[in-house]
Design an enzyme around this catalytic site. Structure first.
Site, PDB file in Angstrom:
ATOM      1  N   HIS A 204       0.805  -1.225   0.000  1.00 53.29           N
ATOM      2  CA  HIS A 204       0.000   0.000   0.000  1.00 53.29           C
ATOM      3  C   HIS A 204       0.838   1.274   0.000  1.00 53.29           C
ATOM      4  CE1 HIS A 204       1.075  -0.264   4.235  1.00 53.29           C
ATOM      5  NE2 HIS A 204       0.842   1.028   4.293  1.00 53.29           N
TER       6      HIS A 204
HETATM    7  C1  UD1 Z   1      -1.568   5.398   6.117  1.00 54.74           C
HETATM    8  C2  UD1 Z   1      -0.207   5.730   6.735  1.00 54.74           C
HETATM    9  C3  UD1 Z   1       0.736   4.549   6.543  1.00 54.74           C
HETATM   10  C4  UD1 Z   1       0.129   3.270   7.059  1.00 54.74           C
HETATM   11  C5  UD1 Z   1      -1.210   3.064   6.383  1.00 54.74           C
HETATM   12  C6  UD1 Z   1      -1.907   1.812   6.842  1.00 54.74           C
HETATM   13  C7  UD1 Z   1       0.422   8.088   6.656  1.00 54.74           C
HETATM   14  C8  UD1 Z   1       1.365   9.060   6.064  1.00 54.74           C
HETATM   15  N1  UD1 Z   1       0.407   6.879   6.104  1.00 54.74           N
HETATM   16  O1  UD1 Z   1      -1.361   5.255   4.720  1.00 54.74           O
HETATM   17  O2  UD1 Z   1       1.934   4.807   7.257  1.00 54.74           O
HETATM   18  O3  UD1 Z   1       0.990   2.209   6.785  1.00 54.74           O
HETATM   19  O4  UD1 Z   1      -2.051   4.189   6.672  1.00 54.74           O
HETATM   20  O5  UD1 Z   1      -3.076   1.593   6.128  1.00 54.74           O
HETATM   21  O6  UD1 Z   1      -0.273   8.413   7.591  1.00 54.74           O
HETATM   22  N2  UD1 Z   1      -8.635   5.366   1.864  1.00 54.74           N
HETATM   23  C9  UD1 Z   1      -9.874   4.792   1.777  1.00 54.74           C
HETATM   24  N3  UD1 Z   1     -10.519   4.458   2.937  1.00 54.74           N
HETATM   25  C10 UD1 Z   1      -9.969   4.696   4.161  1.00 54.74           C
HETATM   26  C11 UD1 Z   1      -8.718   5.306   4.229  1.00 54.74           C
HETATM   27  C12 UD1 Z   1      -8.054   5.627   3.069  1.00 54.74           C
HETATM   28  O7  UD1 Z   1     -10.397   4.560   0.697  1.00 54.74           O
HETATM   29  O8  UD1 Z   1     -10.603   4.349   5.180  1.00 54.74           O
HETATM   30  C13 UD1 Z   1      -7.937   5.694   0.604  1.00 54.74           C
HETATM   31  C14 UD1 Z   1      -8.180   7.126   0.157  1.00 54.74           C
HETATM   32  O9  UD1 Z   1      -8.195   7.155  -1.228  1.00 54.74           O
HETATM   33  C15 UD1 Z   1      -6.947   7.837   0.652  1.00 54.74           C
HETATM   34  C16 UD1 Z   1      -5.880   6.751   0.488  1.00 54.74           C
HETATM   35  O10 UD1 Z   1      -6.551   5.539   0.807  1.00 54.74           O
HETATM   36  O11 UD1 Z   1      -6.673   8.990  -0.064  1.00 54.74           O
HETATM   37  C17 UD1 Z   1      -4.698   6.925   1.375  1.00 54.74           C
HETATM   38  O12 UD1 Z   1      -5.091   7.030   2.738  1.00 54.74           O
HETATM   39  P1  UD1 Z   1      -4.137   7.781   3.787  1.00 54.74           P
HETATM   40  O13 UD1 Z   1      -4.758   7.764   5.130  1.00 54.74           O
HETATM   41  O14 UD1 Z   1      -3.757   9.122   3.249  1.00 54.74           O
HETATM   42  O15 UD1 Z   1      -2.811   6.946   3.776  1.00 54.74           O
HETATM   43  P2  UD1 Z   1      -2.578   5.358   3.707  1.00 54.74           P
HETATM   44  O16 UD1 Z   1      -2.040   5.035   2.367  1.00 54.74           O
HETATM   45  O17 UD1 Z   1      -3.751   4.615   4.207  1.00 54.74           O
END
Ligand code: UD1
Length: 373
Positions: A204
């Site tokens: 991811h």
């Molecule tokens: C975040 C953490 C990462 C961790 C990961 C675990 C940071 C910088 N990164 O990354 O260290 O390993 O979580 O999962 O904080 N999204 C959804 N549903 C959700 C959450 C996210 O669809 O419930 C999608 C959205 O498109 C979002 C993308 O995932 O923009 C990224 O989510 P984000 O919270 O920004 O970072 P992660 O990649 O999840």
């Protein structure tokens, strides 16, 4: 005491801390704040159920966004909450954006911050988590570390020794606590898999999934491994979105499924023959149960899992991934490794002991939560 969670890996780290604080509730009162960084049922709510975490008193509902947007949103909405609650301590875990944002707010309000999983360093400043780790540690008054090299990193950065407390690994507290419940999961039957006859993949991180060529290359490696044994890939929403965006077609050798809850996923990987991942936590979890793990990254902030455990750092190149996976499957790395010291299921108790020992009774004033909901 205010405990903060935001994203998926925070939930398994806070669960044992809440339990250990609850066991000392005559000395500590606590509240839980969810920043809402993760919000999907399978990225958040299911973990509260699986891990028996009480519902948060407050959800800041900040959601997704760029790093600046996400960090700023947590800061803006957490500040008034802290102003109302006025806790003595804010507890943050791990290295996600919510960790840094909430630590920064507390630090500026002169509220003590305790960082759980302090001192980990990948020395890779292109990783957003590395910034979050270093800056959160700098702000924190108490730094709870999982392993000796984490202590050394902090000492090297000039953190005073009396603020560093090596307690072990809270994620492993949750692993041991939930093993029995996970045993009752029927995920292997649901996916028609036999124990020890399949591989599990998670990917991811931006470095693995945000470049079309890199992600395509990884899929090609996984497809090659998939010719030797079934490969199951519970994919993070971000990864699924990138696959759609880049037009990466599912291949029959790699079974991409939606993210799993904690218990189903524990049952799945702990019965696998091999794990391939870019996750931090899974490197530690596989080491604890001696499952071979290939880390598809160029560095790790958790070197103890390589030195002592079952983890192999293999990078992102197709040939190397496939070659090392084949070696594992042929049993060439039969050295099972050993479990790091203090990864014994009692880290959270040590955290609460250390906190009470250092601060005395930490009952905060009565919280007026209604006003901020
Ligand atoms: C975040 C953490 C990462 C961790 C990961 C675990 C940071 C910088 N990164 O990354 O260290 O390993 O979580 O999962 O904080 N999204 C959804 N549903 C959700 C959450 C996210 O669809 O419930 C999608 C959205 O498109 C979002 C993308 O995932 O923009 C990224 O989510 P984000 O919270 O920004 O970072 P992660 O990649 O999840």
């Amino acid at each position: 005491m205010v405990n903060v969670v935001g994203a998926r890996p925070n939930f398994m780290k806070i669960a044992p801390i809440i339990r250990a604080m609850e066991a000392r509730c005559d000395e500590i009162s606590q509240s839980l704040v969810h920043t809402g960084q993760h919000y999907d049922e399978m990225m958040s709510e299911s973990f509260f159920r699986d891990l028996d975490i009480p519902a948060p008193e407050i959800n800041l509902n900040t959601g997704s966004g760029s790093h600046a947007e996400q960090t700023a949103a947590v800061m803006l909405s957490f500040e008034p909450v802290l102003r109302q609650m006025r806790p003595d301590w804010v507890f943050v875990t791990g290295d996600v954006n919510s960790t840094l944002a909430s630590a920064l707010v507390a630090g500026k309000m002169k509220i003590n911050v305790a960082h759980v999983e302090a001192g980990l360093r990948s020395f890779d400043w292109t990783m957003p988590e590395e910034l979050n780790r270093v800056l959160t540690d700098r702000i924190s008054e108490l730094l709870f570390t999982p392993s000796p090299e984490a202590d050394e990193n902090l000492l090297r950065e000039g953190i005073e020794p009396h603020r560093i407390v090596r307690v072990g690994n809270v994620m492993i507290d949750t692993l041991y606590h939930q093993l029995e419940s996970a045993g009752r999961s029927e995920i292997l039957e649901t996916l028609a898999l036999e124990p020890r006859s399949f591989a599990v993949v998670t990917l991811h991180r931006p470095a693995s999934v945000d470049e079309p060529a890199t992600l395509q290359n990884l899929f090609s490696a996984l497809a090659e491994i998939g010719r030797e044994l079934p490969v199951v890939f519970p994919a993070h929403p971000r990864t699924q979105a990138r696959m759609r965006e880049f037009g990466i077609q599912p291949v029959k050798e790699v079974r991409v499924i939606d993210p799993l809850g904690y218990l189903d996923f524990l049952k799945l990987w702990s019965n696998s023959r091999l794990v391939l991942t870019d996750s931090g936590g899974l490197q530690e979890e596989t080491t604890t149960l001696a499952i071979p793990c290939l880390t598809l990254r160029d560095n790790t902030e958790r070197p103890i899992t390589i030195i002592q455990g079952t983890n192999h750092l293999v990078g992102l190149e197709r040939e190397r991934i496939v070659t090392i996976a084949r070696k594992v499957l042929r049993g060439e790395f039969e050295n099972k490794g050993s479990r790091p010291e203090l990864w014994d299921g009692h880290a959270a108790e040590r955290i609460v002991d250390a906190l009470i020992e250092r601060t005395g009774n930490v009952q905060p004033q009565l919280l007026n939560l209604k006003a901020v909901q």
